[in-house]
Design an enzyme around this catalytic site. Sequence first.
Site, PDB file in Angstrom:
ATOM      1  N   ASN A  12       0.646  -0.937   0.070  1.00 34.62           N
ATOM      2  CA  ASN A  12      -0.299  -0.274   0.209  1.00 34.62           C
ATOM      3  C   ASN A  12       1.021   1.358   0.020  1.00 34.62           C
ATOM      4  OD1 ASN A  12      -1.645   1.869   0.347  1.00 34.62           O
ATOM      5  ND2 ASN A  12      -2.583   1.286   2.686  1.00 34.62           N
ATOM      6  N   TRP A  13       1.157   2.085  -1.099  1.00 38.31           N
ATOM      7  CA  TRP A  13       1.776   2.881  -1.289  1.00 38.31           C
ATOM      8  C   TRP A  13       1.389   4.145  -0.409  1.00 38.31           C
ATOM      9  CZ3 TRP A  13       4.052   2.215  -6.823  1.00 38.31           C
ATOM     10  CH2 TRP A  13       4.269   0.814  -6.960  1.00 38.31           C
ATOM     11  N   LYS A  14      -0.126   4.035  -0.319  1.00 42.86           N
ATOM     12  CA  LYS A  14      -0.365   5.557   0.250  1.00 42.86           C
ATOM     13  C   LYS A  14      -0.535   6.822  -0.250  1.00 42.86           C
ATOM     14  CE  LYS A  14      -0.113   2.874   4.635  1.00 42.86           C
ATOM     15  NZ  LYS A  14      -0.235   3.132   6.015  1.00 42.86           N
ATOM     16  N   HIS A  98      -9.517   1.601   5.169  1.00 35.66           N
ATOM     17  CA  HIS A  98      -8.314   1.550   5.534  1.00 35.66           C
ATOM     18  C   HIS A  98      -8.025   2.656   7.062  1.00 35.66           C
ATOM     19  CE1 HIS A  98      -4.075   2.163   6.958  1.00 35.66           C
ATOM     20  NE2 HIS A  98      -3.446   1.828   5.890  1.00 35.66           N
ATOM     21  N   GLU A 100      -6.197   4.764   8.408  1.00 39.54           N
ATOM     22  CA  GLU A 100      -6.589   6.026   7.872  1.00 39.54           C
ATOM     23  C   GLU A 100      -7.227   6.487   6.951  1.00 39.54           C
ATOM     24  OE1 GLU A 100      -2.519   5.724   5.681  1.00 39.54           O
ATOM     25  OE2 GLU A 100      -1.721   5.246   8.238  1.00 39.54           O
ATOM     26  N   GLU A 170      -5.310  -4.883  10.563  1.00 38.69           N
ATOM     27  CA  GLU A 170      -4.563  -4.410  11.268  1.00 38.69           C
ATOM     28  C   GLU A 170      -4.477  -3.201  12.146  1.00 38.69           C
ATOM     29  OE1 GLU A 170      -2.487  -2.784   6.767  1.00 38.69           O
ATOM     30  OE2 GLU A 170      -4.305  -1.045   7.304  1.00 38.69           O
ATOM     31  N   GLY A 176       2.220   1.744  10.874  1.00 44.25           N
ATOM     32  CA  GLY A 176       3.491   2.680  10.581  1.00 44.25           C
ATOM     33  C   GLY A 176       4.224   3.652  11.724  1.00 44.25           C
ATOM     34  N   SER A 216       3.165  -2.418  10.610  1.00 40.44           N
ATOM     35  CA  SER A 216       5.432  -2.192  10.309  1.00 40.44           C
ATOM     36  C   SER A 216       4.941  -3.628   9.985  1.00 40.44           C
ATOM     37  CB  SER A 216       4.898  -2.140  11.874  1.00 40.44           C
ATOM     38  OG  SER A 216       4.708  -0.722  11.966  1.00 40.44           O
ATOM     39  N   GLY A 237       3.107  -1.773   4.098  1.00 39.34           N
ATOM     40  CA  GLY A 237       2.781   0.286   3.745  1.00 39.34           C
ATOM     41  C   GLY A 237       4.534   0.288   3.634  1.00 39.34           C
ATOM     42  N   GLY A 238       5.097   1.496   4.914  1.00 44.83           N
ATOM     43  CA  GLY A 238       6.697   1.907   4.266  1.00 44.83           C
ATOM     44  C   GLY A 238       6.809   1.097   4.360  1.00 44.83           C
TER      45      GLY A 238
HETATM   46  P1  PGA Z   1       2.978   0.135   8.185  1.00 42.64           P
HETATM   47  O1  PGA Z   1       1.415   0.259   7.128  1.00 42.64           O
HETATM   48  O2  PGA Z   1       3.641  -0.842   7.421  1.00 42.64           O
HETATM   49  O3  PGA Z   1       3.877   1.034   7.128  1.00 42.64           O
HETATM   50  O4  PGA Z   1       2.930  -0.030   8.802  1.00 42.64           O
HETATM   51  C1  PGA Z   1       0.372  -0.610   6.576  1.00 42.64           C
HETATM   52  C2  PGA Z   1      -0.684  -0.275   6.178  1.00 42.64           C
HETATM   53  O5  PGA Z   1      -1.182   1.263   6.789  1.00 42.64           O
HETATM   54  O6  PGA Z   1      -1.185  -0.912   5.481  1.00 42.64           O
END
Ligand code: PGA
Length: 254
Positions: A12-14, A98, A100, A170, A176, A216, A237-238
């Site tokens: 997930n490149w956000k 998600h 967010e 999640e 993150g 993470s 994500g990251g």
């Molecule tokens: P993260 O994000 O791996 O940076 O913790 C995961 C996500 O939000 O899908």
Amino acid sequence: MNKERKLIIAGNWKMNKTAAEALALVNGLKLELANVKEADIVVCPPFTALEAVSKAVLDSNLRLGAQNMSEHNFGAYTGEVCAGMLKEFSVRYVILGHSERRQYQKEPDALIASKAKAVHGAALKPIVCVGETLAEREGNRTEAVLEKQLRGSLAGLSADLAVETIIAYEPVWAIGTGKTATTQQAQSAHAFIRGVLAQLFEDATARKIRIQYGGSVKANNAKELMSQPDVDGALVGGASLEVRSFADIIKNSI
Ligand code: PGA
């Protein structure tokens, strides 16, 4: 790793990567991951990079996902993107709900359920995210929160479409933050989620649904997480923003 369900690992490149940067990343992943058959690999760039990335993955084992979608099929919804627009770029998966978006766009479960219906209506596969906050976990409300999110976000879904749905567990406190759920915490939440799915559908259906862990995930914890019986992949994500780290997560997971 021999699992009951095929692993699905998604990046997930956000809100990161211009189209040019996204192209460089996906080309690097293509080279690194060309021989991987044991897992479904999905990249979810921002909308503006879908076209460039879709051309790059055309002849590869990488699949394309979007990070959100409108519940409507067309019309006066400024700033929204519908299923038909995503299908034009060979999108196969759509991340929904998600944390967010639940937090910043205040997306409720009922809206996520409408979006899931639209995603299935276009023969795409939703990745429906659920997860508790730190306060909810510390208040012993994790299971109640997960059950409410699952029942709300999957409302009205048939068993046939449920098996075409991916759930991403999640924990919000792990996204993150560098704090990963322990393998026991992840497995226990995943087993609980599968139990709720068995209530919503039936056992045989619940056993077919893939549940990703997200929060993470890194190359050094992926193997242990994926070794848990109810963990069927990862939403990253990251660590999905660089070729090396995402490729290593996948190689260490299979
Ligand atoms: P993260 O994000 O791996 O940076 O913790 C995961 C996500 O939000 O899908």
